[in-house]
Design a protein around this motif. Structure first.
Motif, PDB file in Angstrom:
ATOM      1  N   GLU A 252       0.835  -1.202   0.000  1.00  0.00           N
ATOM      2  CA  GLU A 252       0.000   0.000   0.000  1.00  0.00           C
ATOM      3  C   GLU A 252       0.872   1.255   0.000  1.00  0.00           C
ATOM      4  O   GLU A 252       1.921   1.298   0.660  1.00  0.00           O
ATOM      5  N   GLN A 253       0.423   2.266  -0.736  1.00  0.00           N
ATOM      6  CA  GLN A 253       1.147   3.533  -0.717  1.00  0.00           C
ATOM      7  C   GLN A 253       0.910   4.227   0.624  1.00  0.00           C
ATOM      8  O   GLN A 253      -0.238   4.414   1.035  1.00  0.00           O
ATOM      9  N   VAL A 254       1.990   4.607   1.279  1.00  0.00           N
ATOM     10  CA  VAL A 254       1.858   5.228   2.604  1.00  0.00           C
ATOM     11  C   VAL A 254       2.216   6.717   2.588  1.00  0.00           C
ATOM     12  O   VAL A 254       1.869   7.452   3.511  1.00  0.00           O
ATOM     13  N   LYS A 255       2.924   7.126   1.560  1.00  0.00           N
ATOM     14  CA  LYS A 255       3.301   8.543   1.508  1.00  0.00           C
ATOM     15  C   LYS A 255       3.723   8.915   0.097  1.00  0.00           C
ATOM     16  O   LYS A 255       4.196   8.066  -0.664  1.00  0.00           O
ATOM     17  N   VAL A 256       3.544  10.187  -0.237  1.00  0.00           N
ATOM     18  CA  VAL A 256       4.048  10.708  -1.502  1.00  0.00           C
ATOM     19  C   VAL A 256       4.801  11.997  -1.218  1.00  0.00           C
ATOM     20  O   VAL A 256       4.406  12.790  -0.349  1.00  0.00           O
ATOM     21  N   LEU A 257       5.892  12.174  -1.927  1.00  0.00           N
ATOM     22  CA  LEU A 257       6.715  13.376  -1.766  1.00  0.00           C
ATOM     23  C   LEU A 257       7.002  13.946  -3.154  1.00  0.00           C
ATOM     24  O   LEU A 257       7.607  13.283  -3.991  1.00  0.00           O
ATOM     25  N   ASP A 258       6.541  15.173  -3.394  1.00  0.00           N
ATOM     26  CA  ASP A 258       6.735  15.840  -4.683  1.00  0.00           C
ATOM     27  C   ASP A 258       7.723  16.980  -4.543  1.00  0.00           C
ATOM     28  O   ASP A 258       7.738  17.691  -3.528  1.00  0.00           O
ATOM     29  N   ARG A 259       8.518  17.169  -5.609  1.00  0.00           N
ATOM     30  CA  ARG A 259       9.467  18.281  -5.631  1.00  0.00           C
ATOM     31  C   ARG A 259       9.308  19.051  -6.938  1.00  0.00           C
ATOM     32  O   ARG A 259       9.409  18.471  -8.017  1.00  0.00           O
ATOM     33  N   ASP A 260       9.062  20.320  -6.794  1.00  0.00           N
ATOM     34  CA  ASP A 260       9.005  21.201  -7.961  1.00  0.00           C
ATOM     35  C   ASP A 260      10.408  21.745  -8.202  1.00  0.00           C
ATOM     36  O   ASP A 260      10.982  22.397  -7.331  1.00  0.00           O
ATOM     37  N   TRP A 261      10.963  21.436  -9.375  1.00  0.00           N
ATOM     38  CA  TRP A 261      12.326  21.868  -9.710  1.00  0.00           C
ATOM     39  C   TRP A 261      12.293  22.952 -10.778  1.00  0.00           C
ATOM     40  O   TRP A 261      11.472  22.914 -11.690  1.00  0.00           O
ATOM     41  N   LYS A 262      13.237  23.880 -10.678  1.00  0.00           N
ATOM     42  CA  LYS A 262      13.347  24.955 -11.666  1.00  0.00           C
ATOM     43  C   LYS A 262      14.793  25.067 -12.132  1.00  0.00           C
ATOM     44  O   LYS A 262      15.718  25.089 -11.312  1.00  0.00           O
ATOM     45  N   SER A 263      14.965  25.169 -13.444  1.00  0.00           N
ATOM     46  CA  SER A 263      16.308  25.238 -14.004  1.00  0.00           C
ATOM     47  C   SER A 263      17.000  26.545 -13.632  1.00  0.00           C
ATOM     48  O   SER A 263      16.381  27.608 -13.607  1.00  0.00           O
ATOM     49  N   LEU A 264      18.305  26.454 -13.364  1.00  0.00           N
ATOM     50  CA  LEU A 264      19.108  27.653 -13.110  1.00  0.00           C
ATOM     51  C   LEU A 264      19.779  28.136 -14.391  1.00  0.00           C
ATOM     52  O   LEU A 264      20.603  29.057 -14.362  1.00  0.00           O
ATOM     53  N   ASN A 265      19.425  27.489 -15.505  1.00  0.00           N
ATOM     54  CA  ASN A 265      19.881  27.909 -16.844  1.00  0.00           C
ATOM     55  C   ASN A 265      21.411  27.967 -16.934  1.00  0.00           C
ATOM     56  O   ASN A 265      21.984  28.950 -17.422  1.00  0.00           O
ATOM     57  N   MET A 266      22.048  26.925 -16.450  1.00  0.00           N
ATOM     58  CA  MET A 266      23.496  26.802 -16.563  1.00  0.00           C
ATOM     59  C   MET A 266      23.837  25.706 -17.563  1.00  0.00           C
ATOM     60  O   MET A 266      22.961  24.960 -18.008  1.00  0.00           O
ATOM     61  N   SER A 267      25.111  25.604 -17.911  1.00  0.00           N
ATOM     62  CA  SER A 267      25.518  24.629 -18.915  1.00  0.00           C
ATOM     63  C   SER A 267      25.255  23.192 -18.440  1.00  0.00           C
ATOM     64  O   SER A 267      24.960  22.315 -19.256  1.00  0.00           O
ATOM     65  N   ASP A 268      25.388  22.969 -17.155  1.00  0.00           N
ATOM     66  CA  ASP A 268      25.088  21.651 -16.599  1.00  0.00           C
ATOM     67  C   ASP A 268      23.585  21.569 -16.322  1.00  0.00           C
ATOM     68  O   ASP A 268      23.076  22.309 -15.467  1.00  0.00           O
TER      69      ASP A 268
END
Length: 318
Positions: A252-268
């Motif tokens: 059974e699923q007991v937890k969910v963890l979401d992360r909103d990511w944003k690019s820093l617009n670098m070469s990597d």
């Protein structure tokens, strides 16, 4: 996931935002961007790299005017509580034979107002991190041992393992293939009459990952009698940012963890910054939301080394 030690709330809450400085799991800040097909272990190493901001010399979430990072915690049917904070991570210790990173967090409002935390991470993976916390009520600094992986994080939906201590070798990893991320990330619904000055302008649920190609990786814990059996992560195939992690116990699923990511617009492409973290415990409906405004994010800033010292902690105003 029990947590009831005095002062522990302050330690654990600080730890979420000091997570990137902590524990290296053998993943080097010099880890190259992979080419060709990748294995599950390689993917998880890359995820670790991204979450520890190893693509950057330093990373900070500061305060700009009224804009500051807000941490919201809410039990089902209850009103939310909030804290605000700043954080400064320094990864620029390549010339230091011992230190890998230092991380400073300072709480500016809420029950933790005036509390500061400085964590030092070492090159030696076998060496525990150093924790120093400034306690405003005592006007003193206390040092703490490294917490347990399953310590809950001050009544929130994150554990120390989630955000601080889990290393790639703590689990076995299996690549389940590629998929298209569907839907938007989770976010907290706060009624208008329960909003404060810090929560009145929080963002809508982030839909940026929708439609992106992701790796699905199943990670099974090596710890016995653990709070979860396995977790499935949805990881961007280009940036290695982990958008979602679903935890399972007994099927059974007991937890969910979401992360909103944003690019820093670098070469990597792995140079990413958090927009927010959102976690929900399925059984209780308890939610945690940490929101970081774009305006407060500073990458490779011009900070002086003395910022990451005990002296800074002692100067914190309550």
């Amino acid at each position: 996931m029990m947590f009831n030690k005095k002062l522990g709330v302050k330690v654990l809450v600080c730890a979420l935002f000091t997570a990137p400085a902590v524990s290296t799991a053998g993943v080097s800040p010099d880890l190259p961007y992979p080419t060709g097909d990748v294995t599950a272990d390689q993917i998880i190493d890359q995820v670790y790299f991204v979450n520890h901001f190893y693509a950057l010399k330093n990373f900070a979430i500061t305060k700009k005017g009224r804009d500051i990072t807000v941490l919201v915690s809410k039990a089902q049917g209850k009103k939310p509580s909030t804290n605000t904070l700043e954080r400064y991570l320094n990864n620029n210790y390549k010339d230091d034979a011992k230190v890998r990173a230092k991380d400073l967090a300072i709480f500016r409002s809420g029950k933790l107002k005036g509390t500061g935390m400085l964590i030092t991470d070492y090159d030696d993976d076998a060496k525990s991190q150093s924790y120093m916390i400034w306690l405003p009520a005592l006007r003193k600094i206390r040092r703490f041992a490294q917490p347990a992986h399953d310590d809950a994080w001050g009544g929130t939906d994150f554990t120390f393992g989630d955000v601080v201590l889990r290393k790639p070798h703590n689990e076995t990893h299996e690549l389940l293939g590629k998929a298209t991320f569907e839907g938007c990330l989770g976010a907290m619904d706060i009624p208008a009459n329960q909003r404060s000055r810090y929560t009145k302008s929080l963002p809508e649920a982030a839909c940026t990952p929708k439609g992106k190609e992701v790796y699905k990786v199943k990670s099974t814990t090596k710890f016995e009698n653990w709070w979860y059996d396995s977790r499935i992560s949805y990881i961007d195939t280009k940036t290695f940012a982990d958008y979602r992690t679903e935890y399972f116990k007994g099927g059974e699923q007991v937890k969910v963890l979401d992360r909103d990511w944003k690019s820093l617009n670098m070469s990597d492409p792995r140079a990413q910054a958090w927009g927010y973290w959102y976690g929900k415990t399925t059984a209780t409906g308890h939610e945690t939301w940490a929101v970081i405004p774009d305006k407060v994010v500073v990458s490779n800033g011009d900070f002086k080394e003395k910022l990451w010292t005990e002296k800074t902690l002692r100067k914190i105003k309550r």
